[in-house]
Write a protein that holds these residues in place. Structure first.
Motif, PDB file in Angstrom:
ATOM      1  N   GLU A  57     121.327  31.651  79.084  1.00 56.37           N
ATOM      2  CA  GLU A  57     122.554  31.538  78.402  1.00 56.37           C
ATOM      3  C   GLU A  57     123.646  32.799  78.553  1.00 56.37           C
ATOM      4  O   GLU A  57     124.300  33.310  78.116  1.00 56.37           O
ATOM      5  CB  GLU A  57     122.497  31.683  76.677  1.00 56.37           C
ATOM      6  CG  GLU A  57     121.750  30.387  76.234  1.00 56.37           C
ATOM      7  CD  GLU A  57     121.589  30.324  75.059  1.00 56.37           C
ATOM      8  OE1 GLU A  57     122.136  31.058  74.058  1.00 56.37           O
ATOM      9  OE2 GLU A  57     120.822  29.234  74.389  1.00 56.37           O
ATOM     10  N   ASP A  60     127.429  32.450  78.226  1.00 55.95           N
ATOM     11  CA  ASP A  60     127.597  32.640  76.732  1.00 55.95           C
ATOM     12  C   ASP A  60     127.525  34.172  76.070  1.00 55.95           C
ATOM     13  O   ASP A  60     128.361  34.477  75.539  1.00 55.95           O
ATOM     14  CB  ASP A  60     127.025  31.736  75.931  1.00 55.95           C
ATOM     15  CG  ASP A  60     127.146  30.032  76.371  1.00 55.95           C
ATOM     16  OD1 ASP A  60     128.362  29.958  76.877  1.00 55.95           O
ATOM     17  OD2 ASP A  60     126.277  29.293  76.043  1.00 55.95           O
ATOM     18  N   SER A  63     130.664  35.969  77.423  1.00 53.32           N
ATOM     19  CA  SER A  63     131.834  35.784  76.691  1.00 53.32           C
ATOM     20  C   SER A  63     131.808  36.147  75.263  1.00 53.32           C
ATOM     21  O   SER A  63     132.895  36.680  74.824  1.00 53.32           O
ATOM     22  CB  SER A  63     132.085  34.347  76.883  1.00 53.32           C
ATOM     23  OG  SER A  63     132.159  33.732  78.099  1.00 53.32           O
TER      24      SER A  63
END
Length: 253
Positions: A57, A60, A63
């Motif tokens: 991940e 993600d 971000s």
């Protein structure tokens, strides 16, 4: 309030191998972002919010960290080892490159850590004393055919090779295939080092030869160092041999 983002390496495992620069950033952080087991390595304290997430991940996480920093938070993204070696630094910059243009103006720092290949090499001598390279055996982000090509070329060029992510439950065969391929390019006597959980209580480091190297010696916490044809062993009475690669090399054959 002006936020910032630090992308920090926690080193291979032991707390004493975390750099003072990283320790300072962690002490000032309001938010900690990273893969769950790495976040868990940082002691909890009042005022620190932890954002652990699962493997794979990375974008993600990156971000999220950038959004938090844009909101004025003091954010540390943690990786094991060094954040620039198969870790979160590249993911953060990928997110910046494709994301909100305002992220480009954030205060962002990359704080280096001790990579597993350097920690493992230090335990046994100086196997990285001449030219070397690092290859990630995971094919999650690149085709296996490219990995094989890089392995062959690195061996032919005389590099010592540090193999990261040698296998996992989803990829139990790849280290065995890599060793088979390297046996076709290198002498059977080339040293191979399996270094697991370096600097942790469960640390094990074994030195063998390419001929005798077995893939089942590795797990997800193992770094594998493949010597070049120049890499040497210095035998010691009752103690593990030193492994080193001389600083000089002859002309290519």
């Amino acid at each position: 309030m002006s936020g910032w983002l630090a992308i920090a390496g926690l080193g291979p495992g032991a707390a004493q191998l975390i750099t003072p620069e990283v320790t300072q950033a962690l002490s000032e952080a309001s938010d900690l972002v990273g893969y769950g087991p790495y976040v868990a390595r940082v002691p909890a304290r009042p005022g620190l919010t932890c954002h652990g997430s699962d493997n794979r991940e990375e974008l993600d996480r990156a971000s999220l960290a950038l959004r938090l920093a844009a909101q004025g938070k003091r954010v540390v993204v943690v990786s094991s080892g060094d954040p620039g070696v198969f870790a979160m630094a590249a993911a953060v910059f990928e997110a910046i490159d494709a994301g909100d243009p305002a992220w480009r103006d954030l205060d962002i720092r990359v704080l280096p850590g001790i990579s597993a290949m350097f920690a493992a090499a230090a335990r046994i001598g100086a196997p990285l004393g001449h030219d070397f390279c690092a290859i990630n055996l995971s094919d999650n982000l690149k085709p296996w055919e490219l990995i094989e090509r890089r392995l062959r070329l690195a061996a032919q060029a005389g590099f010592v090779i540090a193999l990261y992510n040698p296998l996992s439950k989803a990829r139990p065969w790849q280290l065995g295939r890599a060793l088979e391929l390297l046996r076709g390019e290198l002498p059977d006597s080339v040293p191979v080092i399996f270094a697991s959980a370096v600097s942790d209580a469960g640390e094990t480091i074994d030195t063998t030869t390419l001929r005798d190297a077995m893939a089942d010696r590795a797990d997800m916490r193992t770094l594998v160092l493949i010597g070049s044809s120049q890499t040497r062993l210095i035998a010691r009475s009752g103690r593990p041999a030193f492994v080193y690669t001389p600083r000089s090399a002859g002309a290519a054959s």
